[in-house]
Design a protein around this motif. Structure first.
Motif, PDB file in Angstrom:
ATOM      1  N   SER A 161       5.898  15.364  -1.360  1.00  0.00           N
ATOM      2  CA  SER A 161       7.174  14.958  -0.798  1.00  0.00           C
ATOM      3  C   SER A 161       7.139  13.434  -0.652  1.00  0.00           C
ATOM      4  CB  SER A 161       7.391  15.637   0.556  1.00  0.00           C
ATOM      5  OG  SER A 161       7.886  14.725   1.504  1.00  0.00           O
ATOM      6  N   LEU A 162       8.182  12.768  -1.146  1.00  0.00           N
ATOM      7  CA  LEU A 162       8.191  11.308  -1.086  1.00  0.00           C
ATOM      8  C   LEU A 162       8.243  10.824   0.353  1.00  0.00           C
ATOM      9  CD1 LEU A 162      10.599  10.498  -4.042  1.00  0.00           C
ATOM     10  CD2 LEU A 162       8.130  10.294  -3.991  1.00  0.00           C
ATOM     11  N   TRP A 163       9.018  11.545   1.182  1.00  0.00           N
ATOM     12  CA  TRP A 163       9.097  11.148   2.597  1.00  0.00           C
ATOM     13  C   TRP A 163       7.745  11.305   3.257  1.00  0.00           C
ATOM     14  CZ3 TRP A 163      12.889   8.278   4.104  1.00  0.00           C
ATOM     15  CH2 TRP A 163      14.149   8.405   3.501  1.00  0.00           C
ATOM     16  N   ILE A 172       0.839  -1.201   0.000  1.00  0.00           N
ATOM     17  CA  ILE A 172       0.000   0.000   0.000  1.00  0.00           C
ATOM     18  C   ILE A 172       0.876   1.254   0.000  1.00  0.00           C
ATOM     19  CG2 ILE A 172      -1.816   1.230   1.225  1.00  0.00           C
ATOM     20  CD1 ILE A 172      -2.916  -1.278   0.263  1.00  0.00           C
ATOM     21  N   THR A 173       2.019   1.186   0.681  1.00  0.00           N
ATOM     22  CA  THR A 173       2.928   2.332   0.688  1.00  0.00           C
ATOM     23  C   THR A 173       3.371   2.663  -0.734  1.00  0.00           C
ATOM     24  OG1 THR A 173       3.700   1.687   2.863  1.00  0.00           O
ATOM     25  CG2 THR A 173       5.063   3.239   1.655  1.00  0.00           C
ATOM     26  N   LEU A 174       3.616   1.620  -1.530  1.00  0.00           N
ATOM     27  CA  LEU A 174       3.989   1.874  -2.926  1.00  0.00           C
ATOM     28  C   LEU A 174       2.847   2.565  -3.668  1.00  0.00           C
ATOM     29  CD1 LEU A 174       5.922  -1.386  -3.684  1.00  0.00           C
ATOM     30  CD2 LEU A 174       6.804   0.921  -3.908  1.00  0.00           C
ATOM     31  N   VAL A 191      14.508   0.209  -3.388  1.00  0.00           N
ATOM     32  CA  VAL A 191      14.952   0.489  -4.759  1.00  0.00           C
ATOM     33  C   VAL A 191      14.023   1.520  -5.413  1.00  0.00           C
ATOM     34  CG1 VAL A 191      15.220  -0.489  -7.060  1.00  0.00           C
ATOM     35  CG2 VAL A 191      16.034  -1.753  -5.068  1.00  0.00           C
ATOM     36  N   VAL A 192      12.696   1.281  -5.285  1.00  0.00           N
ATOM     37  CA  VAL A 192      11.743   2.209  -5.908  1.00  0.00           C
ATOM     38  C   VAL A 192      11.913   3.604  -5.329  1.00  0.00           C
ATOM     39  CG1 VAL A 192       9.293   2.771  -6.084  1.00  0.00           C
ATOM     40  CG2 VAL A 192      10.052   0.443  -6.484  1.00  0.00           C
ATOM     41  N   PHE A 193      12.077   3.682  -4.011  1.00  0.00           N
ATOM     42  CA  PHE A 193      12.193   4.989  -3.367  1.00  0.00           C
ATOM     43  C   PHE A 193      13.408   5.749  -3.889  1.00  0.00           C
ATOM     44  CE2 PHE A 193      12.732   8.123  -0.096  1.00  0.00           C
ATOM     45  CZ  PHE A 193      11.436   8.405   0.285  1.00  0.00           C
ATOM     46  N   ILE A 194      14.533   5.043  -4.045  1.00  0.00           N
ATOM     47  CA  ILE A 194      15.749   5.712  -4.539  1.00  0.00           C
ATOM     48  C   ILE A 194      15.535   6.207  -5.968  1.00  0.00           C
ATOM     49  CG2 ILE A 194      18.149   5.316  -5.212  1.00  0.00           C
ATOM     50  CD1 ILE A 194      18.331   3.420  -2.804  1.00  0.00           C
ATOM     51  N   VAL A 245       4.732   6.695 -15.192  1.00  0.00           N
ATOM     52  CA  VAL A 245       5.692   6.322 -14.144  1.00  0.00           C
ATOM     53  C   VAL A 245       4.940   5.938 -12.880  1.00  0.00           C
ATOM     54  CG1 VAL A 245       7.557   7.134 -12.690  1.00  0.00           C
ATOM     55  CG2 VAL A 245       7.444   7.860 -15.065  1.00  0.00           C
ATOM     56  N   SER A 246       3.964   6.767 -12.559  1.00  0.00           N
ATOM     57  CA  SER A 246       3.162   6.492 -11.373  1.00  0.00           C
ATOM     58  C   SER A 246       2.472   5.140 -11.492  1.00  0.00           C
ATOM     59  CB  SER A 246       2.150   7.623 -11.196  1.00  0.00           C
ATOM     60  OG  SER A 246       1.124   7.240 -10.357  1.00  0.00           O
ATOM     61  N   GLY A 247       2.018   4.829 -12.718  1.00  0.00           N
ATOM     62  CA  GLY A 247       1.387   3.533 -12.952  1.00  0.00           C
ATOM     63  C   GLY A 247       2.349   2.387 -12.697  1.00  0.00           C
ATOM     64  N   VAL A 248       3.605   2.556 -13.125  1.00  0.00           N
ATOM     65  CA  VAL A 248       4.596   1.489 -12.881  1.00  0.00           C
ATOM     66  C   VAL A 248       4.733   1.239 -11.384  1.00  0.00           C
ATOM     67  CG1 VAL A 248       7.020   0.873 -13.081  1.00  0.00           C
ATOM     68  CG2 VAL A 248       5.867   1.978 -14.989  1.00  0.00           C
ATOM     69  N   VAL A 249       4.835   2.329 -10.614  1.00  0.00           N
ATOM     70  CA  VAL A 249       5.025   2.169  -9.168  1.00  0.00           C
ATOM     71  C   VAL A 249       3.804   1.499  -8.541  1.00  0.00           C
ATOM     72  CG1 VAL A 249       5.415   3.382  -7.007  1.00  0.00           C
ATOM     73  CG2 VAL A 249       6.524   4.171  -9.093  1.00  0.00           C
ATOM     74  N   ALA A 250       2.614   1.967  -8.919  1.00  0.00           N
ATOM     75  CA  ALA A 250       1.393   1.350  -8.385  1.00  0.00           C
ATOM     76  C   ALA A 250       1.329  -0.111  -8.805  1.00  0.00           C
ATOM     77  CB  ALA A 250       0.162   2.096  -8.884  1.00  0.00           C
TER      78      ALA A 250
END
Lengths: 334, 289
Positions: free
Chosen positions: A271-273, A52-54, A184-187, A228-233
């Motif tokens: 903000s990603l954080w 869910i965080t992703l 990895v995704v976060f970086i 890009v957002s779709g890839v992460v989701a």
């Protein structure tokens, strides 16, 4: 809005590139270790939390960095989860390949919904995003040969990671695997949002017209960011499918979209954080409180939302940060 | 065949009228105050609870219960308007409005469950409305006719209020140019508050009248949260004929879909929404903003 250029003030210590790499590894790694120590019996919950965080990180890319109002993001997450489930049942067992399937189907879904949603602003945009989510939800219910309908898609048994680490019933492998994927995704995302492309997206968010005037192709950029957002989701959905072995209708539902948005705003959009901490805090809280009574939980979340909008519109992260700065300044004065 | 078409038509019209009666309040509110109010369904639900309680616990008759429901909901919503909604009129961004109104909805759902429990609350209709009605060529439930009559009456009354009264003139002035209206001595804040009350009251009215088609339970507010918003968006915020057209059209899409392909659920409803919003981003009869 977020005009903090870290490069302006000279800093001692390791160069920015190394810091960008090391900080997420250390922080998320420590959080992961803490989670392992606090909930050793409940790693399945923590792996779910990471998926869910992703989704929340992915939502941040469009809501926080592009200013797109959407309430249908779970559609991408859910479609990817279904795709991964079907691929796995069809015989594709390698978890890394399954992740790729999730990312790819997320990309396609992201591009399609981005092309529809980002054409408009305000109310039409919001309504289109909702409608896409509901459409996908109704279809998932209907196409029960692919999705298992309301029973959910079950029987997803992924193979070993690198052919060595098998998924155990205590979710130990799943947890470490998910944690690694998250880092990895976060970086990658940290680099992405600081890139010229990420900065342009922020420019579009802050002033669409001005971005157009300096020659930016606004619509294609927004679609690209949506992709890009779709890839992460999609990766989040893939992790969900791989770890739980079941994909239910709730993966695509409106509630999931709304909840992800609440988590994002709780931590601070843009903000990603903020997205990371919002997702963690919300879900930990939910895990503890909603076990007691789901409706009291709903009341609490509602009150929390109202309070955030009134008192900390930037989200909890920035609010705490500014309070902290003020405290330090007050403390520094003699 | 003929029979199916007739059934679909009748159900579509009555469902569309329920949608209209509830959504028109939201439409006016969004046209005037530009508030994306996701809590509108929650107010309709409060109206339903009031009516159910008034009839079953207090033993009031149906028309009186409707009055109690409308007034009660307005009284409950008034502090929310003063403390919360006033901050998000016009100026605030969509995201802020969404979050605040989702928050309000969650609180109302939680409290409704705490006070009334998770079960469905029925609103018994009087004997006069509960039987079948002979149209000459077929029988239909009298309640359906009542719903349609309520929808049409609401539309007419609102049209008269907005086009033919002094209040309507001020309201339209505030919609067209809030600052100029203020400069001419119209107290826009009063207009806003009154409009909010009217919108909430209409929502409650629709919630009571439509309870046969949309049963009152705590998840009502969440289940129909987006439906009303969608109707307003398709019709064009602030437009009565637009809301009427959108309600009937979407009612038709939904009913036809459920008759002919029930397993698709709300697929056709939302497919119609996507097509219409894509072609008419300001709604069928809305004006460009």
């Amino acid at each position: 809005m977020t005009g903090q250029h870290t490069s302006v003030e000279p800093r001692l210590g390791p160069p920015a590139a190394v810091r960008q790499l090391a900080v997420p590894v250390i922080v998320i790694g420590l959080l992961g270790a803490a989670g392992y120590l606090v909930f050793p019996e409940d790693l399945a919950f923590l792996t779910r939390l990471i998926s869910i965080t992703l989704l929340v990180l992915s939502l941040d890319l469009v809501v926080g960095y592009c200013g797109v109002a959407t309430l249908g993001h779970a559609a991408i997450f859910g479609v990817a989860a279904y795709a991964v489930g079907n691929a796995c049942i069809a015989g594709l067992a390698d978890p890394l390949l399954l992740l790729a399937v999730g990312g790819l189907s997320g990309l396609v879904m992201g591009l399609v919904s981005g092309a529809i949603v980002t054409r408009f602003h305000g109310l039409p945009q919001l309504v289109l995003s909702i409608a896409i989510g509901q459409l996908v939800g109704a279809l998932s219910n209907k196409l029960s040969s692919l999705t298992g309908g309301s029973d959910g898609l079950s029987g997803i048994t992924p193979g070993r990671i690198f052919g060595v680490f098998g998924f155990d019933m205590f979710s130990r492998t799943g947890y470490l695997f998910s944690l690694a994927v998250l880092i990895v995704v976060f970086i990658v995302l940290t680099r992405l949002v600081a890139s010229p492309f990420g900065l342009l997206c922020r420019g579009i968010r802050d002033n669409n017209l001005r971005a157009r005037m300096i020659g930016a192709a606004v619509y294609p950029r927004l679609i690209a960011m949506y992709g890009v957002s779709g890839v992460v989701a999609g990766i989040g959905g893939a992790l969900m499918a791989i770890n739980t072995g079941v994909v239910g209708l709730d993966s695509v539902g409106f509630e999931r979209s709304a909840e992800a948005l609440v988590m994002l705003v709780l931590g601070g959009a843009g903000s990603l954080w903020g997205a990371l901490f919002g997702a963690i805090v919300f879900q930990l809280f939910e895990h503890v409180v909603s076990a007691a009574n789901p409706y009291h939980w709903l009341t609490l979340v509602g009150l929390l939302l109202v309070a955030i909008v009134l008192f900390a519109p930037q989200g909890l992260g920035p609010a705490v940060a500014s309070r902290w700065r003020r405290l330090r300044r007050a403390g520094a004065r003699p | 065949m003929m029979n199916t078409v007739l059934s679909i038509g009748l159900d579509a019209v009555s469902y569309g009228m329920v949608l209209f009666t509830i959504s028109i309040g939201l439409s006016i509110m969004m046209g005037l105050m530009r508030v994306v109010n996701l809590a509108h369904g929650a107010f309709a639900m409060i109206g339903g609870y009031f009516a159910s309680y008034a009839i079953k616990q207090l033993g009031l008759n149906y028309p009186f219960a409707i009055v109690v429901a409308v007034l009660g909901t307005i009284v409950i919503s008034a502090p929310l308007e003063m403390l919360l909604y006033r901050r998000i009129y016009r100026g605030a961004g969509e995201l802020t409005q969404l979050l605040l109104t989702i928050g309000v909805t969650f609180v109302i759902i939680g409290l409704a469950n705490y006070v009334f429990g998770p079960t469905t609350k029925s609103i018994p209709v009087p004997a006069m409305l509960s039987g079948p009605f002979d149209l000459g060529f077929r029988m239909i439930p009298t309640h359906r006719l009542f719903v349609v009559a309520c929808g049409l009456t609401t539309a007419l009354a609102l049209w008269l209020l907005i086009e033919r009264t002094d209040f309507g003139v001020r309201l339209r002035a505030a919609v067209d140019n809030g600052d100029m209206a203020e400069a001419l001595g119209i107290r826009t804040q009063v207009i806003y508050s009154m409009t909010f009350a009217i919108a909430v009251g209409l929502g409650a009215f629709g919630g009571v009248v439509g309870a046969e088609l949309m049963p009152i339970e705590p998840s009502y507010a969440l289940r129909y949260m987006v439906t009303f918003l969608v109707v307003v968006s398709v019709g064009g915020a602030g437009s009565i004929p637009g809301a009427l057209a959108a309600s009937l059209l979407l009612g038709l899409a939904d009913t036809t879909g459920k008759y002919l392909a029930p397993e698709f659920g709300e697929f056709f409803f939302y497919l119609a929404v996507i097509v219409i919003v894509f072609l008419f981003p300001n709604g069928l009869l809305g004006r460009a903003q």
